[in-house]
Design a protein around this motif. Structure first.
Motif, PDB file in Angstrom:
ATOM      1  N   GLU A  40      65.127 -20.084  -4.950  1.00 24.55           N
ATOM      2  CA  GLU A  40      66.021 -20.252  -3.589  1.00 24.55           C
ATOM      3  C   GLU A  40      66.025 -18.814  -3.132  1.00 24.55           C
ATOM      4  N   GLY A  41      64.795 -18.665  -2.178  1.00 28.51           N
ATOM      5  CA  GLY A  41      64.600 -17.108  -1.952  1.00 28.51           C
ATOM      6  C   GLY A  41      65.561 -16.277  -1.140  1.00 28.51           C
ATOM      7  N   ALA A  42      66.413 -16.956  -0.416  1.00 31.45           N
ATOM      8  CA  ALA A  42      67.382 -16.327   0.271  1.00 31.45           C
ATOM      9  C   ALA A  42      68.676 -16.211  -0.555  1.00 31.45           C
ATOM     10  N   TRP A  43      68.699 -16.776  -1.638  1.00 30.24           N
ATOM     11  CA  TRP A  43      69.850 -16.717  -2.460  1.00 30.24           C
ATOM     12  C   TRP A  43      70.107 -15.405  -3.227  1.00 30.24           C
ATOM     13  N   ARG A  44      71.530 -14.925  -3.237  1.00 30.80           N
ATOM     14  CA  ARG A  44      71.785 -13.703  -4.080  1.00 30.80           C
ATOM     15  C   ARG A  44      73.052 -13.990  -5.020  1.00 30.80           C
ATOM     16  N   ASP A  45      72.747 -13.586  -6.188  1.00 31.60           N
ATOM     17  CA  ASP A  45      73.712 -13.647  -7.074  1.00 31.60           C
ATOM     18  C   ASP A  45      74.959 -13.195  -7.135  1.00 31.60           C
ATOM     19  N   ALA A  46      76.053 -13.416  -7.927  1.00 33.87           N
ATOM     20  CA  ALA A  46      77.396 -12.917  -7.721  1.00 33.87           C
ATOM     21  C   ALA A  46      77.401 -11.376  -7.753  1.00 33.87           C
ATOM     22  N   HIS A  47      76.362 -10.557  -8.177  1.00 32.46           N
ATOM     23  CA  HIS A  47      76.194  -9.049  -7.826  1.00 32.46           C
ATOM     24  C   HIS A  47      75.411  -8.658  -6.812  1.00 32.46           C
ATOM     25  N   GLY A  48      75.000  -9.718  -6.124  1.00 27.26           N
ATOM     26  CA  GLY A  48      74.011  -9.338  -4.829  1.00 27.26           C
ATOM     27  C   GLY A  48      72.660  -9.130  -5.285  1.00 27.26           C
ATOM     28  N   THR A  49      72.089  -9.591  -6.378  1.00 28.13           N
ATOM     29  CA  THR A  49      70.573  -9.439  -6.544  1.00 28.13           C
ATOM     30  C   THR A  49      69.972 -10.518  -6.369  1.00 28.13           C
ATOM     31  N   SER A  50      68.873 -10.358  -5.833  1.00 25.29           N
ATOM     32  CA  SER A  50      67.969 -11.306  -5.297  1.00 25.29           C
ATOM     33  C   SER A  50      67.044 -11.861  -6.367  1.00 25.29           C
ATOM     34  N   CYS A  51      66.253 -13.266  -6.389  1.00 30.54           N
ATOM     35  CA  CYS A  51      65.488 -13.619  -7.135  1.00 30.54           C
ATOM     36  C   CYS A  51      64.314 -12.749  -7.330  1.00 30.54           C
ATOM     37  N   ASP A  52      63.847 -12.135  -6.421  1.00 27.94           N
ATOM     38  CA  ASP A  52      62.734 -11.321  -6.231  1.00 27.94           C
ATOM     39  C   ASP A  52      62.839  -9.804  -7.185  1.00 27.94           C
ATOM     40  N   SER A  53      64.193  -9.512  -7.157  1.00 29.71           N
ATOM     41  CA  SER A  53      64.461  -8.425  -8.221  1.00 29.71           C
ATOM     42  C   SER A  53      64.659  -8.833  -9.529  1.00 29.71           C
ATOM     43  N   TRP A  54      65.094 -10.044  -9.732  1.00 25.54           N
ATOM     44  CA  TRP A  54      65.090 -10.588 -11.046  1.00 25.54           C
ATOM     45  C   TRP A  54      63.841 -10.969 -11.588  1.00 25.54           C
ATOM     46  N   GLY A  55      62.906 -11.132 -10.843  1.00 25.20           N
ATOM     47  CA  GLY A  55      61.275 -11.239 -11.174  1.00 25.20           C
ATOM     48  C   GLY A  55      60.867  -9.967 -11.629  1.00 25.20           C
ATOM     49  N   PHE A  56      61.343  -8.859 -10.956  1.00 26.32           N
ATOM     50  CA  PHE A  56      60.610  -7.645 -11.417  1.00 26.32           C
ATOM     51  C   PHE A  56      61.308  -7.028 -12.649  1.00 26.32           C
ATOM     52  N   TRP A  57      62.642  -7.183 -12.840  1.00 29.78           N
ATOM     53  CA  TRP A  57      63.615  -6.546 -14.092  1.00 29.78           C
ATOM     54  C   TRP A  57      63.452  -7.643 -15.205  1.00 29.78           C
ATOM     55  N   GLY A  58      63.083  -8.915 -14.800  1.00 34.11           N
ATOM     56  CA  GLY A  58      62.974  -9.935 -16.035  1.00 34.11           C
ATOM     57  C   GLY A  58      64.608 -10.425 -16.346  1.00 34.11           C
TER      58      GLY A  58
END
Length: 225
Positions: free
Chosen positions: A176-194
């Motif tokens: 869900e590319g436009a989604w942000r989690d409860a802390h404002g982090t995007s999926c793209d960022s989670w893909g970078f950090w793991g």
């Protein structure tokens, strides 16, 4: 005897002498009585039906089912002396089944053409040629903030630009590319950090928040089948 022989010779059918017809059987005396005052639906008396209570006779004169039953019931003596003849024609209450109608052969299909919907634009306002340049893959959709619904719409409407003509496989796993989690982090960022337990724990994520990240960021978290 000569008279009996003449009757049998001239009245073959009535005497039940046709090939394949069972011999006539006479009812026991007094077993049946005719209603002599009976007049059938065509104005005939029981004596008319002596030797004629066959289904094909009733059918020939277009007697209704009720009319046939009335004759046999009221003229039991006349009808009871002769066996029933096999029906040679359908009764008025029965109609022959219509022949089956063959199904029309399907028309041969025309040539299949793989094209884009030229005037279509996605939910973010981009046309198919935009996605043909940037590629229709999960990486691009995630980094561009494209939702799963919009990604599927792009693949539906931009088959040529997305390279889906012929036997090329269609991608099915997206974030869900436009989604942000409860802390404002995007999926793209989670893909970078793991999407690891260590990162969820160090980031102060609850179990429910971590599970939501995994559900929304399937591609970036490496959870595609």
């Amino acid at each position: 005897l000569a008279g009996a022989a003449a009757v049998k010779a001239s009245c073959v059918r009535a005497c039940g002498l046709c090939p394949g017809t069972p011999p006539p059987t006479r009812a026991a005396p007094g077993a049946f009585l005719d209603t002599f005052s009976f007049v059938d639906e065509r104005g005939l008396l029981c004596e008319h039906w002596a030797g004629r209570c066959f289904a094909d006779e009733f059918s020939r004169w277009n007697y209704s089912a009720a009319g046939q039953a009335a004759v046999r019931s009221s003229c039991s003596s006349a009808c009871g002396l002769y066996p029933a003849s096999p029906s040679l024609a359908p009764s008025p209450s029965q109609s022959p089944s219509p022949p089956p109608v063959p199904s029309p052969s399907p028309l041969p299909g025309g040539p299949s053409i793989c094209l884009d919907d030229a005037d279509w634009k996605d939910a973010t306002g981009y046309a198919c040629d935009h996605w043909g340049f940037w590629k229709c893959n999960a990486d691009t959709f995630t980094s561009s903030g494209v939702s799963r619904a919009n990604a599927n719409a792009i693949l539906d409407h931009c088959q040529y630009s997305c390279g889906l003509c012929g036997a090329n496989p269609r991608p099915t796993c997206f974030d869900e590319g436009a989604w942000r989690d409860a802390h404002g982090t995007s999926c793209d960022s989670w893909g970078f950090w793991g999407c690891s337990p260590e990162n969820f724990s160090s980031g102060g994520y609850s179990r429910a928040e971590a599970e939501e990240v995994l559900a929304k960021c399937t591609y970036s978290c490496g959870l595609c089948p």
